[in-house]
Design an enzyme around this catalytic site. Sequence first.
Site, PDB file in Angstrom:
ATOM      1  N   LYS A 134       4.215  -7.082  11.701  1.00  0.00           N
ATOM      2  CA  LYS A 134       3.261  -7.333  10.617  1.00  0.00           C
ATOM      3  C   LYS A 134       3.392  -8.761  10.083  1.00  0.00           C
ATOM      4  O   LYS A 134       4.479  -9.204   9.725  1.00  0.00           O
ATOM      5  CB  LYS A 134       3.510  -6.310   9.506  1.00  0.00           C
ATOM      6  CG  LYS A 134       2.516  -6.353   8.382  1.00  0.00           C
ATOM      7  CD  LYS A 134       2.440  -4.997   7.735  1.00  0.00           C
ATOM      8  CE  LYS A 134       1.799  -5.056   6.369  1.00  0.00           C
ATOM      9  NZ  LYS A 134       1.485  -3.725   5.847  1.00  0.00           N
TER      10      LYS A 134
ATOM     11  N   ARG B  58       1.059   5.407  19.904  1.00  0.00           N
ATOM     12  CA  ARG B  58       2.058   6.189  20.658  1.00  0.00           C
ATOM     13  C   ARG B  58       2.515   5.383  21.859  1.00  0.00           C
ATOM     14  O   ARG B  58       1.696   4.812  22.585  1.00  0.00           O
ATOM     15  CB  ARG B  58       1.426   7.495  21.168  1.00  0.00           C
ATOM     16  CG  ARG B  58       1.593   8.651  20.217  1.00  0.00           C
ATOM     17  CD  ARG B  58       1.004   9.919  20.821  1.00  0.00           C
ATOM     18  NE  ARG B  58      -0.425   9.823  20.981  1.00  0.00           N
ATOM     19  CZ  ARG B  58      -1.072  10.132  22.108  1.00  0.00           C
ATOM     20  NH1 ARG B  58      -0.408  10.509  23.186  1.00  0.00           N
ATOM     21  NH2 ARG B  58      -2.381  10.030  22.190  1.00  0.00           N
TER      22      ARG B  58
ATOM     23  N   ARG C 198       0.851  -1.197   0.000  1.00  0.00           N
ATOM     24  CA  ARG C 198       0.000   0.000   0.000  1.00  0.00           C
ATOM     25  C   ARG C 198       0.883   1.242   0.000  1.00  0.00           C
ATOM     26  O   ARG C 198       2.035   1.208   0.393  1.00  0.00           O
ATOM     27  CB  ARG C 198      -0.920  -0.010   1.232  1.00  0.00           C
ATOM     28  CG  ARG C 198      -2.071  -0.989   1.055  1.00  0.00           C
ATOM     29  CD  ARG C 198      -3.126  -0.824   2.126  1.00  0.00           C
ATOM     30  NE  ARG C 198      -2.646  -1.215   3.418  1.00  0.00           N
ATOM     31  CZ  ARG C 198      -2.546  -0.396   4.471  1.00  0.00           C
ATOM     32  NH1 ARG C 198      -2.890   0.864   4.370  1.00  0.00           N
ATOM     33  NH2 ARG C 198      -2.101  -0.845   5.613  1.00  0.00           N
TER      34      ARG C 198
HETATM   35  C1  BTN Z   1       0.681  -3.763   2.325  1.00  0.00           C
HETATM   36  O1  BTN Z   1       1.438  -2.840   2.026  1.00  0.00           O
HETATM   37  O2  BTN Z   1       0.426  -4.004   3.505  1.00  0.00           O
HETATM   38  C2  BTN Z   1       0.049  -4.614   1.258  1.00  0.00           C
HETATM   39  C3  BTN Z   1       0.977  -5.672   0.759  1.00  0.00           C
HETATM   40  C4  BTN Z   1       0.361  -6.577  -0.308  1.00  0.00           C
HETATM   41  C5  BTN Z   1       1.361  -7.552  -0.858  1.00  0.00           C
HETATM   42  C6  BTN Z   1       0.730  -8.551  -1.773  1.00  0.00           C
HETATM   43  S1  BTN Z   1       1.795  -9.897  -2.172  1.00  0.00           S
HETATM   44  C7  BTN Z   1       0.660 -10.456  -3.367  1.00  0.00           C
HETATM   45  C8  BTN Z   1       0.157  -9.222  -4.082  1.00  0.00           C
HETATM   46  N1  BTN Z   1       1.049  -8.838  -5.139  1.00  0.00           N
HETATM   47  C9  BTN Z   1       1.596  -7.639  -4.913  1.00  0.00           C
HETATM   48  O3  BTN Z   1       2.400  -7.059  -5.684  1.00  0.00           O
HETATM   49  N2  BTN Z   1       1.176  -7.141  -3.758  1.00  0.00           N
HETATM   50  C10 BTN Z   1       0.234  -8.040  -3.115  1.00  0.00           C
END
Ligand code: BTN
Length: 330
Positions: free
Chosen positions: A191, A328, A120
Amino acid sequence: MQPAQLLAMLAAGEPLPGAGLAAQAGVTRAAIWKQVEALRTRGVPIEARGAAGYRLPWPLQMLDATQIRAALPASMLRSLGALEVHWELDSTSSELQRRGATAKDFSIVLAETQTAGRGRRGREWLSPPGMNLYLSCLKRFEQGFAALSGLSLALGVIVLRALENLGIDGAGLKWPNDVLAIATGERPGGKLSGILVELSGEYQGPCAAIIGIGLNLRLTPALHAQAGQPACDLATLAGGAPPDRNRAAAVLIEALVEGLRQFERDGFAGFVDDYARHDLLCDQPLQLSGVHGAFDAIGAGVDARGALRVRMADGSVRQIDSADVTVRRA
Ligand code: BTN
């Protein structure tokens, strides 16, 4: 020889001498060494154990469409538009985007490794082979974007349901849909899974969501260092060994198909209680930054559209649709 072939030969986690690997693959020892280096460059920590040869620090299962299918109920298999496993793609979500109108509903694409995995907010998603899951799913909706509010949060709940079905607990949700391992006295949090939803089509007509999910089954120290944020993996939550990757993929696909059907029927209302039960930001002191500027507030749950509710110092409540949020620390 391809790197996939070498990874498959090392998958059992036993040391294998370079000469034996070369004989098995019908190539020179130099070709084996070249592929060892290629896999190391992609983030696979292959160890060299002198005369004993090359080994992985743990066994792994190569992704296999046949094994994933075998772990899915027949009724579920009939619902899938496609189920593909690739060795390498730029991004599983980009692959589905390229298919465009020709891809059927519930088309699923997995890759062992991605060369341009997307997160994202334009971030990169590191995607070494053999360790984690990178999966995308195409779902069409008739009522347009207008009916999809809360979809990205519902997907966080869906991933948590998959983890529960794998017997893994100790995870929760950070708005909007990060799946995090909850910190305990013994280990830090971080994460576990990231979800990227990309929409195309009409606001009030037919549209399609490409849902990309990255799920960390096994992270290396190098990946932790490169992640740019605290990260965790299922191996840690499961006490050492992650679930079998093909089983984990099947369980995730099943939860995804069932959950997307539920969302199509009930919208975010069908997920709001589950979200609240796993909401890690509720009642926490937060720092937010985004179009509203930077400010502090207290998490106060999510609303029926999936917006984050925060309580300000004067007691008023604001709804936030987009922001970077951190808890925080005192
Ligand atoms: C995030 O930033 O939290 C979202 C990450 C999403 C990663 C997945 S891996 C499968 C799919 N292909 C990608 O290029 N991105 C998503």
